[in-house]
Design a protein around this motif. Structure first.
Motif, PDB file in Angstrom:
ATOM      1  N   CYS A 165       0.853  -1.200   0.000  1.00  0.00           N
ATOM      2  CA  CYS A 165       0.000   0.000   0.000  1.00  0.00           C
ATOM      3  C   CYS A 165       0.883   1.242   0.000  1.00  0.00           C
ATOM      4  CB  CYS A 165      -0.895   0.035   1.243  1.00  0.00           C
ATOM      5  SG  CYS A 165      -2.473  -0.809   1.067  1.00  0.00           S
ATOM      6  N   PRO A 166       0.347   2.379  -0.463  1.00  0.00           N
ATOM      7  CA  PRO A 166       1.127   3.618  -0.398  1.00  0.00           C
ATOM      8  C   PRO A 166       1.468   4.007   1.035  1.00  0.00           C
ATOM      9  CG  PRO A 166      -0.758   3.880  -1.871  1.00  0.00           C
ATOM     10  CD  PRO A 166      -0.951   2.587  -1.149  1.00  0.00           C
ATOM     11  N   THR A 222      -3.136  -2.115  -7.133  1.00  0.00           N
ATOM     12  CA  THR A 222      -2.661  -1.098  -8.072  1.00  0.00           C
ATOM     13  C   THR A 222      -1.460  -0.330  -7.530  1.00  0.00           C
ATOM     14  OG1 THR A 222      -4.524   0.226  -7.260  1.00  0.00           O
ATOM     15  CG2 THR A 222      -4.745  -0.763  -9.439  1.00  0.00           C
ATOM     16  N   THR A 223      -0.894  -0.765  -6.419  1.00  0.00           N
ATOM     17  CA  THR A 223       0.430  -0.279  -6.005  1.00  0.00           C
ATOM     18  C   THR A 223       1.486  -0.774  -6.987  1.00  0.00           C
ATOM     19  OG1 THR A 223      -0.238  -0.301  -3.690  1.00  0.00           O
ATOM     20  CG2 THR A 223       2.107  -0.228  -4.117  1.00  0.00           C
ATOM     21  N   LEU A 224       1.249  -1.925  -7.603  1.00  0.00           N
ATOM     22  CA  LEU A 224       2.159  -2.428  -8.632  1.00  0.00           C
ATOM     23  C   LEU A 224       2.166  -1.479  -9.823  1.00  0.00           C
ATOM     24  CD1 LEU A 224       1.282  -6.258  -8.774  1.00  0.00           C
ATOM     25  CD2 LEU A 224       2.915  -5.083  -7.282  1.00  0.00           C
ATOM     26  N   SER A 225       3.228  -1.509 -10.577  1.00  0.00           N
ATOM     27  CA  SER A 225       3.285  -0.727 -11.814  1.00  0.00           C
ATOM     28  C   SER A 225       2.350  -1.337 -12.845  1.00  0.00           C
ATOM     29  CB  SER A 225       4.709  -0.715 -12.361  1.00  0.00           C
ATOM     30  OG  SER A 225       5.071  -2.017 -12.826  1.00  0.00           O
ATOM     31  N   ALA A 226       2.059  -0.597 -13.889  1.00  0.00           N
ATOM     32  CA  ALA A 226       1.210  -1.107 -14.959  1.00  0.00           C
ATOM     33  C   ALA A 226       1.811  -2.381 -15.560  1.00  0.00           C
ATOM     34  CB  ALA A 226       1.018  -0.045 -16.034  1.00  0.00           C
ATOM     35  N   GLU A 227       3.135  -2.406 -15.706  1.00  0.00           N
ATOM     36  CA  GLU A 227       3.796  -3.577 -16.293  1.00  0.00           C
ATOM     37  C   GLU A 227       3.699  -4.787 -15.371  1.00  0.00           C
ATOM     38  OE1 GLU A 227       5.100  -0.546 -15.959  1.00  0.00           O
ATOM     39  OE2 GLU A 227       5.117   0.102 -18.063  1.00  0.00           O
ATOM     40  N   PRO A 255      -7.165   5.792  -4.570  1.00  0.00           N
ATOM     41  CA  PRO A 255      -7.203   6.643  -5.772  1.00  0.00           C
ATOM     42  C   PRO A 255      -5.832   7.137  -6.204  1.00  0.00           C
ATOM     43  CG  PRO A 255      -8.933   7.273  -4.239  1.00  0.00           C
ATOM     44  CD  PRO A 255      -8.070   6.288  -3.519  1.00  0.00           C
ATOM     45  N   ASP A 256      -4.912   7.295  -5.239  1.00  0.00           N
ATOM     46  CA  ASP A 256      -3.583   7.806  -5.579  1.00  0.00           C
ATOM     47  C   ASP A 256      -2.693   6.754  -6.214  1.00  0.00           C
ATOM     48  OD1 ASP A 256      -3.956   6.710  -3.026  1.00  0.00           O
ATOM     49  OD2 ASP A 256      -2.206   7.672  -2.175  1.00  0.00           O
ATOM     50  N   THR A 257      -3.206   5.546  -6.472  1.00  0.00           N
ATOM     51  CA  THR A 257      -2.429   4.522  -7.180  1.00  0.00           C
ATOM     52  C   THR A 257      -2.966   4.277  -8.590  1.00  0.00           C
ATOM     53  OG1 THR A 257      -3.807   2.664  -6.427  1.00  0.00           O
ATOM     54  CG2 THR A 257      -1.992   3.348  -4.979  1.00  0.00           C
ATOM     55  N   ILE A 258      -3.955   5.044  -8.999  1.00  0.00           N
ATOM     56  CA  ILE A 258      -4.650   4.774 -10.261  1.00  0.00           C
ATOM     57  C   ILE A 258      -4.204   5.743 -11.345  1.00  0.00           C
ATOM     58  CG2 ILE A 258      -6.919   4.744 -11.383  1.00  0.00           C
ATOM     59  CD1 ILE A 258      -8.098   3.949  -8.665  1.00  0.00           C
ATOM     60  N   ASP A 259      -3.884   5.203 -12.510  1.00  0.00           N
ATOM     61  CA  ASP A 259      -3.634   6.038 -13.688  1.00  0.00           C
ATOM     62  C   ASP A 259      -4.151   5.296 -14.916  1.00  0.00           C
ATOM     63  OD1 ASP A 259      -1.615   4.183 -14.530  1.00  0.00           O
ATOM     64  OD2 ASP A 259      -0.089   5.283 -13.417  1.00  0.00           O
ATOM     65  N   SER A 260      -4.105   5.946 -16.046  1.00  0.00           N
ATOM     66  CA  SER A 260      -4.690   5.359 -17.252  1.00  0.00           C
ATOM     67  C   SER A 260      -3.946   4.111 -17.701  1.00  0.00           C
ATOM     68  CB  SER A 260      -4.714   6.397 -18.385  1.00  0.00           C
ATOM     69  OG  SER A 260      -3.409   6.907 -18.631  1.00  0.00           O
ATOM     70  N   ALA A 261      -2.627   4.055 -17.501  1.00  0.00           N
ATOM     71  CA  ALA A 261      -1.854   2.880 -17.915  1.00  0.00           C
ATOM     72  C   ALA A 261      -2.276   1.645 -17.117  1.00  0.00           C
ATOM     73  CB  ALA A 261      -0.360   3.142 -17.733  1.00  0.00           C
ATOM     74  N   ARG A 291      -4.803   8.711   5.071  1.00  0.00           N
ATOM     75  CA  ARG A 291      -4.925   8.474   3.626  1.00  0.00           C
ATOM     76  C   ARG A 291      -4.210   9.612   2.896  1.00  0.00           C
ATOM     77  NH1 ARG A 291      -7.765   3.642   1.947  1.00  0.00           N
ATOM     78  NH2 ARG A 291      -8.835   4.742   0.275  1.00  0.00           N
ATOM     79  N   LYS A 292      -3.272   9.282   2.039  1.00  0.00           N
ATOM     80  CA  LYS A 292      -2.473  10.311   1.368  1.00  0.00           C
ATOM     81  C   LYS A 292      -3.071  10.671   0.010  1.00  0.00           C
ATOM     82  CE  LYS A 292       1.831   9.272   3.753  1.00  0.00           C
ATOM     83  NZ  LYS A 292       3.281   8.950   3.638  1.00  0.00           N
ATOM     84  N   HIS A 293      -4.357  10.976   0.022  1.00  0.00           N
ATOM     85  CA  HIS A 293      -5.012  11.472  -1.189  1.00  0.00           C
ATOM     86  C   HIS A 293      -6.147  12.380  -0.761  1.00  0.00           C
ATOM     87  CE1 HIS A 293      -8.688   9.010  -0.761  1.00  0.00           C
ATOM     88  NE2 HIS A 293      -7.886   8.062  -0.321  1.00  0.00           N
ATOM     89  N   THR A 294      -6.682  13.116  -1.703  1.00  0.00           N
ATOM     90  CA  THR A 294      -7.797  14.012  -1.422  1.00  0.00           C
ATOM     91  C   THR A 294      -9.090  13.425  -1.986  1.00  0.00           C
ATOM     92  OG1 THR A 294      -7.536  15.228  -3.491  1.00  0.00           O
ATOM     93  CG2 THR A 294      -6.251  16.000  -1.578  1.00  0.00           C
ATOM     94  N   ALA A 295     -10.193  14.024  -1.584  1.00  0.00           N
ATOM     95  CA  ALA A 295     -11.474  13.613  -2.146  1.00  0.00           C
ATOM     96  C   ALA A 295     -11.508  13.852  -3.651  1.00  0.00           C
ATOM     97  CB  ALA A 295     -12.605  14.357  -1.457  1.00  0.00           C
ATOM     98  N   GLN A 296     -10.916  14.953  -4.099  1.00  0.00           N
ATOM     99  CA  GLN A 296     -10.917  15.257  -5.526  1.00  0.00           C
ATOM    100  C   GLN A 296     -10.152  14.200  -6.317  1.00  0.00           C
ATOM    101  OE1 GLN A 296     -12.779  17.742  -6.984  1.00  0.00           O
ATOM    102  NE2 GLN A 296     -12.241  16.533  -8.804  1.00  0.00           N
ATOM    103  N   GLN A 297      -9.085  13.673  -5.753  1.00  0.00           N
ATOM    104  CA  GLN A 297      -8.365  12.594  -6.436  1.00  0.00           C
ATOM    105  C   GLN A 297      -9.245  11.371  -6.620  1.00  0.00           C
ATOM    106  OE1 GLN A 297      -4.744  12.943  -3.757  1.00  0.00           O
ATOM    107  NE2 GLN A 297      -3.741  12.236  -5.623  1.00  0.00           N
ATOM    108  N   PHE A 298     -10.092  11.104  -5.640  1.00  0.00           N
ATOM    109  CA  PHE A 298     -11.038   9.998  -5.787  1.00  0.00           C
ATOM    110  C   PHE A 298     -11.995  10.273  -6.943  1.00  0.00           C
ATOM    111  CE2 PHE A 298     -15.521   9.025  -4.880  1.00  0.00           C
ATOM    112  CZ  PHE A 298     -15.509   7.670  -5.205  1.00  0.00           C
ATOM    113  N   PHE A 299     -12.594  11.457  -6.974  1.00  0.00           N
ATOM    114  CA  PHE A 299     -13.550  11.769  -8.038  1.00  0.00           C
ATOM    115  C   PHE A 299     -12.880  11.713  -9.408  1.00  0.00           C
ATOM    116  CE2 PHE A 299     -15.666  14.084  -4.442  1.00  0.00           C
ATOM    117  CZ  PHE A 299     -16.778  13.265  -4.378  1.00  0.00           C
ATOM    118  N   ASP A 300     -11.631  12.185  -9.480  1.00  0.00           N
ATOM    119  CA  ASP A 300     -10.891  12.146 -10.747  1.00  0.00           C
ATOM    120  C   ASP A 300     -10.616  10.707 -11.187  1.00  0.00           C
ATOM    121  OD1 ASP A 300     -10.872  14.906 -10.741  1.00  0.00           O
ATOM    122  OD2 ASP A 300      -8.798  15.078 -10.016  1.00  0.00           O
TER     123      ASP A 300
END
Length: 479
Positions: A165-166, A222-227, A255-261, A291-300
């Protein structure tokens, strides 16, 4: 609090029941004594059943006729103790004397032994469960039933654990490692995890088992890299017969572990259900719980997942978090409902012994219990109005307000895995550190467990020993 026990062996249930009313006290069970010393709870089964509570100025006893079986004596003892503790504290418990994890499974078992109406009466009259919680259990059981009927004797589900986890949330006691401390373990762990998945698939294929669901949990996968994610997911898809798989879930929880890749890697590998879990959409509460993210990061992150084509998204909220209020919780829930998430799982804060909250001395109080009960009452009302149904439920000890965790979903979006694992319907084959393989046999009902090593470093260092344990699966199935 001292719990004195004389001439019976069901102190465990009475201890758990006592803890509902004294959540911040150590309960000491005493069997060897001459005279109980106040303050105390005294329990005895001899020619009659005697329960006494002597605390301060409160000193009352209840007696009943001894029953024929230990089960009946246990039930009557719990009933008498519950009534005395309600009298002493002025409190009632929403789940009455029930302290078990699976109230819905209990209701189903009782209904099978007689009928549903008799089971409901037992919940209300013998266990003192509230009308509200009994009705919730009944509705949940009805919704579970069609999912349980999908399972066959040869069915199984696959669990894959990613123990990273982050950061560690203040309420968390799961065996996991923050990436700040364990980043160097991720690559060797991922490599060995793929090997364990391959070996497990070989066993499942030899036995002719039928894969129903796959669930990646953690930690935060999703702590793992995309690869790395792609590698592990491809291993599952390549090695198991996925033609019968009804559901493939990945906890993309933080949410802070999520990206498009990473979302693309999930989508490419046939993942059809994900979780994105804010726990709250109040930024101040997020800071409080670590939690090291914001609510907006969740919505995004939620919006990004929609754009990437995910049409089955679960979100988790927790009722009773430190500094959260009923009004703030209601705002969080309302914001999730507006997103039209397919599933909304509402947990109640559990004060786990190994969590930072507990080790730092945070305790439960009456106002927290009142607030949590208000939060869950609002949850049931609002989600019902918005066509969500309760489809699985479980409880834990030391929960704020002695409440429950409930999975709600739009009809047709229920998580099959959640139902199967909570009901213990069929075999769960587990891979990864902290994983527990649960081998299920019906007629008669029997469950056998094979434990993986808890910690990532232990999983890596003792991997050969772990693989040897997998032979227990073949032995269980008689091969």
């Amino acid at each position: 609090m001292n719990l004195y026990v004389k001439n019976h062996n069901f102190h465990f249930e009475l201890e758990n029941l006592t803890r509902l009313f004294f959540p911040n006290e150590k309960i000491t069970v005493i069997r060897d004594f001459s005279e109980p010393q106040p303050p105390y709870i005294y329990t005895e089964v001899s020619d009659k059943i005697t329960i006494s509570v002597n605390i301060g100025s409160f000193n009352k006893s209840e007696t009943a006729v001894k029953k024929l079986t230990d089960d009946d004596n246990e039930l009557v003892s719990a009933q008498l103790l519950y009534k005395l503790l309600c009298d002493f504290t002025g409190l009632t418990q929403p789940w009455g004397i029930l302290t078990g994890v699976r109230p819905v499974k209990l209701l189903r078992k009782l209904a099978e032994e007689s009928n549903e109406e008799q089971a409901v009466k037992k919940f209300l009259n013998d266990f003192f469960v509230s009308n509200e919680k009994t009705a919730l259990s009944r509705e949940t059981e009805h919704n579970e039933r069609k999912i349980l009927e999908l399972s066959r004797p040869e069915s199984f589900s696959l669990y894959v654990g990613i123990p990273f986890c982050p950061s560690r949330c203040s309420y968390c006691s799961f065996v996991m490692a923050s990436i700040e401390r364990a980043e160097k373990l991720i690559e060797p762990y991922t490599k060995l995890l793929c090997e364990e998945i391959k070996r497990t698939a070989e066993i499942a294929n030899k036995l002719g088992l039928r894969l129903e669901t796959v669930y990646f949990g953690g930690g935060t996968p999703t702590t793992l890299s995309a690869e790395q994610l792609d590698t592990v997911l491809r291993t599952v898809n390549k090695c198991f017969d996925m033609s019968t798989c009804r559901e493939f879930t990945v906890e993309a929880g933080r949410p802070d572990t999520i990206d498009s890749a990473k979302l693309f890697a999930l989508k490419e590998n046939k993942v059809d259900r994900i979780s994105i879990n804010p726990q709250t959409t109040n930024d101040e509460v997020l800071k409080t719980i670590g939690r090291k993210h914001t609510a907006q990061q969740f919505f995004d992150a939620f919006e990004l997942a929609r754009k990437c084509g995910f049409d089955n998204i679960n979100t988790d909220l927790i009722a009773g978090l430190p500094t959260d209020t009923p009004e703030s919780f209601k705002n969080s829930l309302d914001s999730i409902v507006r997103l039209n998430a397919e599933c909304i799982t509402v947990h109640t804060l559990c004060m786990k012994r190994a969590s930072r909250l507990t080790t730092e001395g945070v305790t439960l109080d009456l106002q927290q219990a009142r607030d949590a009960r208000e939060m869950l009452a609002y949850t049931q009302n609002i989600l019902g109005q918005n066509e969500y149904i309760p489809y699985y439920m479980y409880r834990q000890s030391r929960m704020v307000g002695n409440l429950e965790n409930v999975g709600w979903s739009k009809r047709g979006f229920e998580s099959l895995y959640n139902v199967y694992v909570m009901d213990e319907t069929h075999t769960i084959l587990a891979c990864g550190s902290g994983g527990v393989t649960k081998l299920k046999r019906n007629n008669p009902d029997y469950l056998e467990r094979i434990f993986n090593f808890k910690y990532p470093y232990e999983y890596i260092d003792r991997f050969d020993e772990l693989i040897q344990r997998k032979s227990g699966i073949m032995q269980f199935y008689g091969q």
